[in-house]
Design a protein around this motif. Structure first.
Motif, mmCIF file in Angstrom:
data_model
loop_
_atom_site.group_PDB
_atom_site.id
_atom_site.type_symbol
_atom_site.label_atom_id
_atom_site.label_comp_id
_atom_site.label_asym_id
_atom_site.label_seq_id
_atom_site.Cartn_x
_atom_site.Cartn_y
_atom_site.Cartn_z
ATOM 1 N N LEU A 121 48.390 41.500 39.777
ATOM 2 C CA LEU A 121 48.825 41.703 38.342
ATOM 3 C C LEU A 121 48.028 41.289 37.133
ATOM 4 N N ASP A 122 47.546 40.074 37.460
ATOM 5 C CA ASP A 122 46.563 39.443 36.318
ATOM 6 C C ASP A 122 45.396 40.114 36.120
ATOM 7 N N GLU A 123 44.713 40.764 37.167
ATOM 8 C CA GLU A 123 43.613 41.459 36.950
ATOM 9 C C GLU A 123 43.886 42.847 36.461
ATOM 10 N N LEU A 124 44.884 43.387 37.060
ATOM 11 C CA LEU A 124 45.048 44.744 36.283
ATOM 12 C C LEU A 124 45.359 44.701 35.033
ATOM 13 N N LEU A 125 46.315 43.720 34.627
ATOM 14 C CA LEU A 125 46.747 43.628 32.877
ATOM 15 C C LEU A 125 45.247 43.304 32.353
ATOM 16 N N GLY A 126 44.276 42.659 32.699
ATOM 17 C CA GLY A 126 43.164 42.658 31.874
ATOM 18 C C GLY A 126 42.372 44.021 31.881
ATOM 19 N N LYS A 127 42.698 44.956 32.806
ATOM 20 C CA LYS A 127 42.152 46.207 32.737
ATOM 21 C C LYS A 127 42.538 47.397 31.790
#
Length: 1013
Positions: free
Chosen positions: A527-533
């Protein structure tokens, strides 16, 4: 529950009475058992209802199922004398949330429960669908409720079943309030009285008698779900409301002198309130209600039967706006819908920006607000949804359901036209017949709708051909329109508000969409990495919602979601959507499966009507040994780009996919060539060869027409497979689209013409109700085929056969074999091919009928053209030199038979369809009748109307004629009267006696003298 008797004023209350100090109840939580479902989240909507209106609405957070249980933390204050409604819903990202269960409970019932269970702070509730909920209430709140003043138990509870009709009447108060001006005022008083009744302890015998009288007709009222349908009932309902008002006036008058606790004792103490008198009046109303309902129900059945002929076919929307997206434009549309200023709203923008989801979401909102008149989605996916005629049929059908006077007017027009066949009408004729004419009649009768009804048309540029769109009539000022994409210039000329969706302003909506989607369980681990994308994905989307939606579907199926996002972000912003489609297809379809992909995706894209997964699979397995399981597997791999609608048919996610795959200018390894039409042609012919047979629906009687077979629709569904229905309707279309006629086509058709298959094909066309449409298509096919091939001759004969026997073949499957086949010429191919299989057919001795030409009972001498709409009536002059014609274009024309030209100018004056015309005996005058309810006489020489129009009918005039001496004109009308008009100017008009049958005839006879003192 304990009950006590009513005490006189000043009497000390019993200790077991329920007391309330607090004015609010605090609800802390709600739980519900539910089977584990890790892919879905659930939410609960709580509505607080007071005085029959929703005063507050709360929505919980979206929670997953944990250990077989759903649990929500709430902090809701519910005021006294209210009710609470809980609605538990399963959350969906791209369609409306699905209701799992609902339950309502009153404030009073909660208090009663805790009065009897003072050690508990939870209450179990039984919801719909067998679900059980547990409600948690703050302990302090409960303790406060159980102290203070006495709240007596409601008198209505003591009445048992008699309580239900009163509550039912209040439940339909909104509908009743729209019927007449006094209703709302009466119901306001009734609502207040009901609140007071709930506080009363004493139920007198007189009260029970009166409420029981209401209870007698309450079950009948319950059958009238939409009271606007029942015209005759409205007068009875007004009488009921007047009676209620009389009772309430007396109650409140009495209440000024007596304590509220004794309110219903007035039935014992006040002589002005005679329960017997009220009971008698209630019984009279019951009888009136029953008789009125019977009449109205019969009329409603007739209306519904007529409206069924519209045969609406609605496409379901693919998606709705995600939560907190497109907020600004939806608010603009809400404001426009309520403003009633601009008649049109034109929402436009580049493909893929979410116009269709906005239209779908708006339709839901307007439907809740009772402002929606109709919602139609145009689509090139389907010949039906692309048809301009279907657009008119769908919108008129929906509008007829919500605007009842309009529905009754359409039904009346359909019943009056025995030959009504929408498939055979031009779009302008259909529009005029179903929309303009009924609205004009309602307008002239001062029957305007009480609320605005909005028509939403999505993807108007996918409706018909460009030529058809230019020919569409203007939308009248009685409607409002929401086209979702580019509309033609004639619509731009209307008073319209336009709104362009700008891709550069869509980033916030797309970001919100990705945030919502990434909250789902499939994305939790990254989730955290995806939100950054999300910012990069939003930039890549370039303002296109369809890019974001397709990317989400692609990522959902990917195991390494971060790597999948990086793949999507490799490409620059140029043509991002095409790159996205290419990426998805490369991952879904391995190189070795591309040929199978071409066949499957070709069938999905090129089919004239969407098919289900099962229908496509069974169609494609015909002939070359392709396994059904393989077709299903390929379809499952494509579920990022296609979706299954509510009708279980397959649809592409967005029109841009069709453009990408079929546009010859787009270079792609996945393009679908037009040659795939030949594959579909071969497959559809193969299906017909395999499945067509005699009496395919196993009809039991040859004496019934198709419409008389009560279960015909079910028989067709169970006996004629989906792939056969499609093949019978569209094999010729795919043949003509597959390239020029060649020997390959001839070979593919060889088996189709070698047995009785073509005759069985006509049988299926009759069952499907598309004989007339196919007859027109056959003419094009015969022209398209080259050379003197055998199959061209076969189709040419079948085309002639259908043109000559169109009515019996269309209306009755059995008549194909019983009468039509018996009349084919003896030397025709059809006789030689089919007669041998039907030895018990009717045999006709006719030495003249050797070839098709011999069977024609007429020879066309001339064809007269000039009218712009249906010609409804024609007749010759007495010397046969002239023909007079009346038309739906509102004109009468005289034609010279010898020159084949119109004589003079058309006669104009009628304001609606001309239904009947006739010459006078000396051919100097023409009489005409019209749907405008008038009869007119015209001077043939001058073309001018003679005198004033004859008025007297209150409904459509259907037939007119002169008497042999021209002294009288007679007319027949839908108002079930025949009127004779005297045309002579002499005042010494002879009396009219002995001209008519006995008055006991069905028709009412009337005689009207004109121009006589």
């Amino acid at each position: 529950m304990k009950t006590t008797s009513q005490n006189p004023p000043g009497h000390k209350q019993s200790s077991d009475m329920l007391r309330l100090d607090s004015e609010q109840l605090h609800i802390m939580g709600l739980t519900m058992k539910h089977e584990n479902n890790f892919l879905r989240r659930f939410l609960v909507e709580i509505s607080v209802i007071k005085e029959f209106n929703i005063v507050k609405t709360y929505k919980s957070t979206k929670e997953p199922v944990k250990k077989g249980k759903l649990q929500w933390t709430l902090n809701i204050s519910v005021p006294i004398a209210s009710a609470i409604k809980f609605k538990v819903m399963k959350h969906h990202a791209f369609k409306p949330d699905e209701v799992i269960t609902t339950i309502s409970i009153s404030f009073l019932d909660i208090v009663k429960f805790f009065k009897e269970n003072q050690q508990s702070n939870t209450i179990d509730l039984q919801g719909s669908q067998g679900k059980k909920l547990c409600l948690s209430v703050e302990q302090k709140s409960i303790q406060a409720l159980l102290q203070g003043v006495t709240l007596p138990l409601p008198v209505l509870e003591r009445l048992g079943n008699a309580r239900q009709p009163v509550e039912f009447l209040l439940g339909i108060s909104d509908q009743l309030g729209e019927l007449n001006s006094i209703a709302k005022g009466v119901l306001t008083l009734f609502s207040k009285a009901y609140e007071q009744l709930e506080k009363q302890e004493l139920c007198t015998q007189q009260v029970a008698i009166l409420v029981d009288q209401i209870n007698l007709y309450a079950p009948i009222i319950r059958t009238a779900h939409d009271l606007e349908d029942f015209e005759n009932l409205q007068k009875v309902i007004q009488d009921i409301l007047h009676l209620i008002q009389e009772v309430l006036d007396a109650i409140f008058s009495y209440n000024e002198k007596h304590p509220i606790g004794q309110i219903w004792d007035l039935f014992k103490t006040e002589p002005s309130l005679d329960s017997e008198r009220f009971s008698t009046r209630f019984k009279d109303l019951l009888q009136a209600f029953s008789s009125s309902l019977a009449v109205d129900k019969a009329e409603q059945d007739q209306v519904e039967s007529a409206l069924n002929k519209l045969q609406p076919n609605l496409k379901q929307p693919a998606a709705f706006c995600a939560e907190n997206t497109c907020v600004d434009i939806l608010q603009v549309l809400d404001d426009w819908a309520k403003s009633q200023s601009d008649k049109l709203f034109w929402l436009h923008g580049v493909a893929g920006m979410g116009k269709s989801t906005i239209a779908a979401t708006l339709s839901n909102r307007l439907n809740v607000q009772k402002l929606l008149g109709g919602y139609h989605i145009c689509s090139r996916d389907s010949a039906t949804y692309q048809s301009p005629s279907q657009l008119v049929l769908n919108l008129c059908s929906q509008l007829a359901q919500v605007y009842k006077p309009f529905g009754r007017q359409i039904a009346k027009a359909i019943r009056a036209n025995n030959l009504f066949a929408p498939n055979g009408m031009q779009i302008t004729e259909l529009f005029d017949f179903l929309l303009i004419q009924p609205l004009e009649i309602l307008h002239s009768n001062q029957q305007k709708p009480t609320t605005v009804r909005i028509l939403i048309i999505d993807a108007l540029d996918e409706c018909g051909s460009s030529e058809e769109r230019h020919s569409d009539p203007k939308i009248g000022t009685s409607t409002q329109l929401l086209p979702s994409v580019n509309v033609e210039q004639h619509l731009q000329k209307e008073t319209a508000r336009t709104w362009s969706l700008d891709p550069t302003n869509n980033d916030s909506n797309i970001q919100q969409f990705f945030k919502l989607m990434f909250q789902q369980k499939d994305f939790k681990s990254d989730l955290d990495e995806l939100l950054g994308k999300i910012p990069a994905l939003t930039t890549q989307a370039s303002g296109l919602f369809i890019w974001a939606k397709t990317a989400y579907e692609y990522l959902k199926l990917s195991l390494d979601k971060v790597a999948a996002i990086n793949t999507l972000l490799q490409k620059g912003t140029f043509n991002n959507l095409h790159f996205l489609y290419e990426t998805v297809l490369k991952e879904a379809i391995p190189l070795q499966d591309r040929n199978i992909y071409q066949i499957v995706m070709g069938a999905i894209l090129l089919a004239q009507e969407p098919l289900s997964e099962k229908g496509i699979s069974r169609l494609l397995v015909v002939g070359n040994g392709l396994k059904e399981s393989i077709v299903v597997m390929v379809i499952s791999r494509l579920n990022t780009l296609i979706y299954v609608g509510k009708d279980e048919r397959l649809y592409i996610m967005h029109p841009s996919l069709r453009e990408y795959l079929t546009n010859s200018e787009v270079q792609s390894d996945f393009s679908i060539a037009q040659e795939q039409h030949y594959t579909l042609f071969v497959k559809t012919v193969g299906v017909m060869n395999q499945q067509l047979k005699f009496n395919i629906c196993e009809l039991k009687s040859s004496c019934e027409t198709n419409s008389e077979v009560k279960d015909l629709e079910e028989r067709v569904k169970s006996h004629v497979s989906e792939e056969l229905q499609y093949s019978a309707r569209y094999w010729m279309y795919h043949m003509m689209k597959s390239g020029e006629w060649s020997s390959n086509h001839d070979k593919a058709l060889e088996n189709l013409g070698s047995n009785n298959t073509l005759l069985y094909w006509i049988e299926v066309l009759s069952l499907l109700g598309c004989v007339r449409k196919t007859m027109l298509e056959l003419t094009k096919v015969v022209q398209w085929m080259k050379g003197d091939t055998k199959f061209r001759m076969y189709l040419d004969e079948i085309s002639t056969f259908l043109s000559q026997f169109i009515t019996p073949v269309s209306e009755s499957v059995c008549h194909i074999y019983i009468s039509a086949l018996a009349h084919v010429p003896e030397q025709s191919w059809m006789a030689k091919q089919f007669w041998g299989s039907f030895e018990k057919r009717l045999k006709i001795k006719n030495t003249e009928a050797q070839k098709w030409e011999g069977t024609q009972r007429y020879t066309r001498v001339l064809k007269l053209k000039g009218h712009d709409n249906y010609v409804r009536s024609v007749t010759f002059s007495s010397d046969n030199k002239y023909v007079v014609s009346g038309s739906s274009d509102k004109t009468i024309r005289i034609w010279d038979v010898e020159t084949r030209q119109q004589r003079g100018t058309e006669f104009r004056g009628h304001t609606s369809y001309v239904t009947s015309v006739a010459f006078s005996s000396d051919d100097k005058y023409v009489v005409s009748g019209s749907i405008d309810n008038t009869v007119r006489i015209w001077d043939v020489e001058t073309g001018q109307q003679k005198g004033i129009e004859f008025k007297g009918h209150t409904d459509y005039v259907r037939s007119v004629a002169f008497s042999s001496d021209d002294k009288y004109v007679v007319s027949g009308s839908d108002d079930v009267t025949i009127i004779v008009y005297i045309t002579t100017q002499s005042c010494n008009c002879p009396p009219i006696t002995g001209l008519f049958p006995s008055p006991t005839m069905v028709y009412q006879w009337s005689i009207v003298r004109l121009n006589c003192p």
